[in-house]
Design a protein around this motif. Structure first.
Motif, mmCIF file in Angstrom:
data_model
loop_
_atom_site.group_PDB
_atom_site.id
_atom_site.type_symbol
_atom_site.label_atom_id
_atom_site.label_comp_id
_atom_site.label_asym_id
_atom_site.label_seq_id
_atom_site.Cartn_x
_atom_site.Cartn_y
_atom_site.Cartn_z
ATOM 1 N N GLN A 2 0.782 -1.232 0.000
ATOM 2 C CA GLN A 2 0.000 0.000 0.000
ATOM 3 C C GLN A 2 0.813 1.280 0.000
ATOM 4 O O GLN A 2 0.258 2.359 0.179
ATOM 5 N N SER A 3 2.114 1.204 -0.184
ATOM 6 C CA SER A 3 2.936 2.403 -0.313
ATOM 7 C C SER A 3 4.192 2.062 -1.118
ATOM 8 O O SER A 3 4.801 1.024 -0.902
ATOM 9 N N TYR A 5 7.822 3.471 -1.690
ATOM 10 C CA TYR A 5 8.785 4.420 -1.141
ATOM 11 C C TYR A 5 10.179 3.812 -1.231
ATOM 12 O O TYR A 5 10.342 2.608 -1.381
ATOM 13 N N PHE A 37 7.551 5.103 5.244
ATOM 14 C CA PHE A 37 6.367 4.554 4.588
ATOM 15 C C PHE A 37 5.352 5.650 4.254
ATOM 16 O O PHE A 37 4.728 5.632 3.208
ATOM 17 N N THR A 38 5.205 6.613 5.133
ATOM 18 C CA THR A 38 4.177 7.645 4.959
ATOM 19 C C THR A 38 4.515 8.662 3.880
ATOM 20 O O THR A 38 3.638 9.385 3.423
ATOM 21 N N TRP A 41 4.282 6.981 -2.336
ATOM 22 C CA TRP A 41 3.025 7.029 -3.089
ATOM 23 C C TRP A 41 2.096 5.979 -2.518
ATOM 24 O O TRP A 41 2.444 4.803 -2.432
ATOM 25 N N GLN A 42 0.907 6.401 -2.147
ATOM 26 C CA GLN A 42 -0.079 5.498 -1.581
ATOM 27 C C GLN A 42 -1.333 5.539 -2.454
ATOM 28 O O GLN A 42 -2.149 6.459 -2.329
ATOM 29 N N THR A 44 -4.951 5.170 -3.858
ATOM 30 C CA THR A 44 -6.238 5.147 -3.174
ATOM 31 C C THR A 44 -7.150 4.139 -3.856
ATOM 32 O O THR A 44 -6.799 3.550 -4.886
#
Length: 74
Positions: A2-3, A5, A37-38, A41-42, A44
């Protein structure tokens, strides 16, 4: 995961762009910190399943670029 990075052994500052299959830029991150992680690119739920191209440029080393593709599945 889900990310998307950058992961590294030591801290690296980088820029990252994500493109769809038609070459449209759908994400741009500047001065991101590796191993966070934050800051990646996550995608949606609105992000269509498919293959996306990423380009990572290391800020301290302007001539060093990493590129590849990532598949998004829902």
């Amino acid at each position: 995961n889900q990310s998307l990075y950058l992961q590294s052994r030591s801290p690296i500052v980088y820029d990252m762009s994500i493109y769809d299959r038609w070459g449209n830029k759908i994400y741009e991150g500047r001065n991101l910190q590796s191993n966070d992680f934050t800051q990646g690119w996550q995608p949606t739920e609105e992000t269509a399943s498919g293959v996306y191209v990423y380009k990572v440029t290391l800020v301290d080393r302007e001539d060093e670029m990493i590129a590849g593709d990532v598949t998004v599945l829902h």
